[in-house]
Design a protein around this motif. Structure first.
Motif, PDB file in Angstrom:
ATOM      1  N   LEU A  50      -6.874  67.039  10.683  1.00  0.00           N
ATOM      2  CA  LEU A  50      -6.721  65.665  10.788  1.00  0.00           C
ATOM      3  C   LEU A  50      -6.018  65.524  12.137  1.00  0.00           C
ATOM      4  CD1 LEU A  50      -5.685  64.212   7.156  1.00  0.00           C
ATOM      5  CD2 LEU A  50      -8.024  64.485   8.177  1.00  0.00           C
ATOM      6  N   PRO A  51      -6.405  64.509  12.745  1.00  0.00           N
ATOM      7  CA  PRO A  51      -5.757  64.144  14.230  1.00  0.00           C
ATOM      8  C   PRO A  51      -4.368  63.393  14.079  1.00  0.00           C
ATOM      9  CG  PRO A  51      -7.405  62.767  13.783  1.00  0.00           C
ATOM     10  CD  PRO A  51      -7.470  63.663  12.725  1.00  0.00           C
ATOM     11  N   MET A 104     -10.464  60.746   2.057  1.00  0.00           N
ATOM     12  CA  MET A 104     -10.703  59.451   2.906  1.00  0.00           C
ATOM     13  C   MET A 104     -10.375  59.508   4.376  1.00  0.00           C
ATOM     14  SD  MET A 104     -11.991  57.349   0.615  1.00  0.00           S
ATOM     15  CE  MET A 104     -12.659  58.634   0.065  1.00  0.00           C
ATOM     16  N   GLU A 105      -9.181  60.252   4.647  1.00  0.00           N
ATOM     17  CA  GLU A 105      -9.029  60.450   6.202  1.00  0.00           C
ATOM     18  C   GLU A 105      -9.784  61.247   6.659  1.00  0.00           C
ATOM     19  OE1 GLU A 105      -6.530  58.831   7.735  1.00  0.00           O
ATOM     20  OE2 GLU A 105      -6.022  57.716   5.785  1.00  0.00           O
ATOM     21  N   LEU A 106     -10.462  62.401   5.929  1.00  0.00           N
ATOM     22  CA  LEU A 106     -11.192  63.147   6.547  1.00  0.00           C
ATOM     23  C   LEU A 106     -12.664  62.686   6.743  1.00  0.00           C
ATOM     24  CD1 LEU A 106     -11.836  66.215   7.151  1.00  0.00           C
ATOM     25  CD2 LEU A 106     -12.644  66.626   4.962  1.00  0.00           C
ATOM     26  N   THR A 107     -13.029  61.631   5.784  1.00  0.00           N
ATOM     27  CA  THR A 107     -14.431  61.064   6.090  1.00  0.00           C
ATOM     28  C   THR A 107     -14.362  60.072   6.956  1.00  0.00           C
ATOM     29  OG1 THR A 107     -14.504  61.424   3.575  1.00  0.00           O
ATOM     30  CG2 THR A 107     -16.104  59.793   4.623  1.00  0.00           C
ATOM     31  N   GLN A 108     -13.235  59.395   7.249  1.00  0.00           N
ATOM     32  CA  GLN A 108     -13.229  58.325   8.290  1.00  0.00           C
ATOM     33  C   GLN A 108     -13.330  58.903   9.620  1.00  0.00           C
ATOM     34  OE1 GLN A 108      -9.203  56.416   8.264  1.00  0.00           O
ATOM     35  NE2 GLN A 108      -9.612  55.482   6.302  1.00  0.00           N
ATOM     36  N   GLN A 109     -13.314  60.306   9.900  1.00  0.00           N
ATOM     37  CA  GLN A 109     -13.676  60.958  11.002  1.00  0.00           C
ATOM     38  C   GLN A 109     -15.075  60.734  11.491  1.00  0.00           C
ATOM     39  OE1 GLN A 109     -11.017  64.480  12.131  1.00  0.00           O
ATOM     40  NE2 GLN A 109     -11.146  64.385   9.885  1.00  0.00           N
ATOM     41  N   PHE A 110     -15.849  60.369  10.619  1.00  0.00           N
ATOM     42  CA  PHE A 110     -17.541  60.197  10.912  1.00  0.00           C
ATOM     43  C   PHE A 110     -17.710  58.668  11.030  1.00  0.00           C
ATOM     44  CE2 PHE A 110     -16.617  64.185   8.408  1.00  0.00           C
ATOM     45  CZ  PHE A 110     -17.468  65.076   8.943  1.00  0.00           C
TER      46      PHE A 110
END
Length: 379
Positions: A50-51, A104-110
Motif C-alpha cells: 500500500l502506498p 478495499m485499499e488494495l482494490t482501490q489501486q485498480f
C-alpha cells in the motif's frame, strides 16, 4: 436476560444492520466502479504494501476513522447476540474489519479515481477497534439487556428486518426526491440509465426501441397528486413500523418519531444540496396538509391488527411507487446531482440514490413475506 438467551428470543436487528454497514463500506470504498486498470509498472509487492497518500485533509482522516466504528460495533453486537463470547467477538471483529479495509485499499489501486494509502488502512483499523470496544462496553454495562427488555415491550419478536429497513429509510431521503418524502425509482431516470447502458449492446435494439417509444412521465404533477404522493411517502414507513409495534400508544410514539425523522432528514438533504439558507425550500404549500393526512390515516390504525396494518402498508407503498415513477424529473435534480458529485459526498451520493430507489421495493417484499408467514403476525 443473558445475551445468548436474548438472541434466541429475538431475531437481532444487529445482524442485518451489520451486513448493511459492510455493504455501505464496500460501496463507498469502490465507487464509482469504473475505469479498472492495472497500475502501470507497479510490482505486486509494492501493491501489497500500500502506498503513502499524496495528500490528506482533516475530513478524509476523520471519515476513515469514524466510517468503520459503526461497522465494527454492529458486527461485535451481532456476534455476542448470536451466542459468542465478548472477548473473542472483539478480536474477530477487529481482525475482520482490518482485513476488509486492507482488501478495499488494495482494490482501490485498480481504480483511477481512488487514492489508497497505509494511513487510511490504519485509521480504519483504529476506528474498528474503537467501535468494537464501544460495543463491548455497552454490553458490559448491561445497556443491551435494557434495550432487549424495552424491545420486548414495544416490538414483536420478528421485528429485526423492519427495524433495519426503518433505520435505512432516512438514508434514501438524503438524495433529492421527485416529491417530498417520495421514494422509489423515477421512470425518466431509469429510462435514461437503461438506454445509456444498452446503447452499444448487440441484440438490444428491440429493448431500446421499446424504451424510446415508452410514454414519458407526466409533464407536471397536480398539487393533489403531489400531496397524495407525499402523504403516501410518510404513511408507508409509519405502517411498516406499526406492523412490528405493539398496538396502542406505542404506535403513536413510533409514528411521531418516524415523522420527525423523515422531516428532519429531508431538511438536511435540502441544506446539503442548496445550502442552509434553503433548508426548508422543500416545504411547499401541499406538504403540511399531506403530512396531516398521513398522520390522520395512521391514527386510524393505531389499534388495528398487524395483518390489517401490513395490508394497508402494501397498498400505500405500491401506490406511492406508482406516483413517484410517473413524476417528472426534479427541476433542481441536475444542480443537486452536481453538488453531490463534486462535493465531499462523491462516494456517498450513489448509495443514497440506490437506497431511495430500492427502499419501497424492499419494504414491500418484507411485508409480503410477513403476510405469507404461517406464524402469527403479532408474535
Amino acid at each position: 436476560m443473558a445475551p445468548a438467551a436474548a438472541a434466541r428470543h429475538h431475531r437481532s436487528s444487529a445482524l442485518p444492520l451489520a451486513w448493511l454497514a459492510v455493504g455501505v463500506v464496500v460501496y463507498a470504498s469502490l465507487y464509482p466502479f469504473t475505469g479498472w486498470r492495472w497500475p502501470g509498472g507497479a510490482p505486486l509487492t509494492e501493491l501489497m504494501a500500500l502506498p503513502l497518500p499524496p495528500y490528506r485533509n482533516r475530513f478524509d482522516l476523520w471519515a476513515n476513522f469514524l466510517g468503520y466504528m459503526p461497522v465494527a460495533a454492529l458486527i461485535h453486537a451481532a456476534g455476542v447476540r448470536g451466542g459468542g463470547r465478548s472477548g473473542l467477538c472483539w478480536l474477530f471483529t477487529v481482525l475482520g474489519a482490518a482485513t476488509l479495509s486492507y482488501l478495499m485499499e488494495l482494490t482501490q489501486q485498480f481504480l483511477p479515481l481512488r487514492y489508497p494509502s497505509q494511513i487510511d488502512w490504519a485509521l480504519n483499523a483504529a476506528g474498528a477497534a474503537a467501535g468494537a470496544t464501544a460495543s463491548a462496553l455497552v454490553l458490559r454495562l448491561g445497556w443491551l439487556d435494557h434495550w432487549q427488555r424495552s424491545r420486548d415491550r414495544w416490538f414483536i419478536r420478528r421485528s429485526a428486518g423492519a427495524l433495519a429497513l426503518l433505520l435505512a429509510w432516512p438514508l434514501g431521503l438524503l438524495f433529492p426526491t421527485p416529491m417530498p418524502l417520495g421514494l422509489g425509482p423515477s421512470w425518466s431516470r431509469l429510462q435514461d440509465g437503461l438506454m445509456d447502458l444498452l446503447v452499444d449492446v448487440r441484440g438490444a435494439e428491440g429493448i431500446l426501441a421499446w424504451l424510446e417509444a415508452s410514454p414519458p412521465p407526466l409533464g407536471q404533477l397536480s398539487p393533489l397528486a403531489e400531496a397524495i404522493g407525499t402523504a403516501l411517502g410518510l404513511l408507508g414507513p409509519c405502517l411498516l413500523a406499526f406492523v412490528v409495534t405493539r398496538p396502542g400508544w406505542r404506535r403513536a410514539v413510533v409514528g411521531a418519531g418516524a415523522t420527525g425523522l423523515g422531516l428532519a432528514t429531508t431538511t438536511l438533504s435540502a441544506a446539503l444540496n442548496f445550502g442552509p439558507v434553503h433548508a426548508l425550500a422543500w416545504l411547499t404549500p401541499v406538504v403540511v396538509p399531506a403530512c396531516v393526512l398521513a398522520l390522520a390515516l395512521a391514527a386510524l390504525l393505531l389499534r388495528a391488527p398487524a395483518r390489517v396494518a401490513a395490508v394497508c402498508g402494501v397498498v400505500a407503498l405500491s401506490a406511492g411507487v406508482m406516483l413517484v415513477a410517473q413524476a417528472p424529473s426534479d427541476p433542481y435534480f441536475a444542480l443537486s446531482l452536481q453538488a453531490w458529485e463534486q462535493g465531499r459526498f462523491i462516494h456517498f451520493h450513489g448509495l443514497a440514490q440506490w437506497v431511495g430507489w430500492l427502499w419501497p421495493v424492499a419494504a414491500l417484499l418484507w411485508l409480503a413475506a410477513h403476510l405469507a408467514s404461517r406464524e402469527p403476525l403479532d408474535a
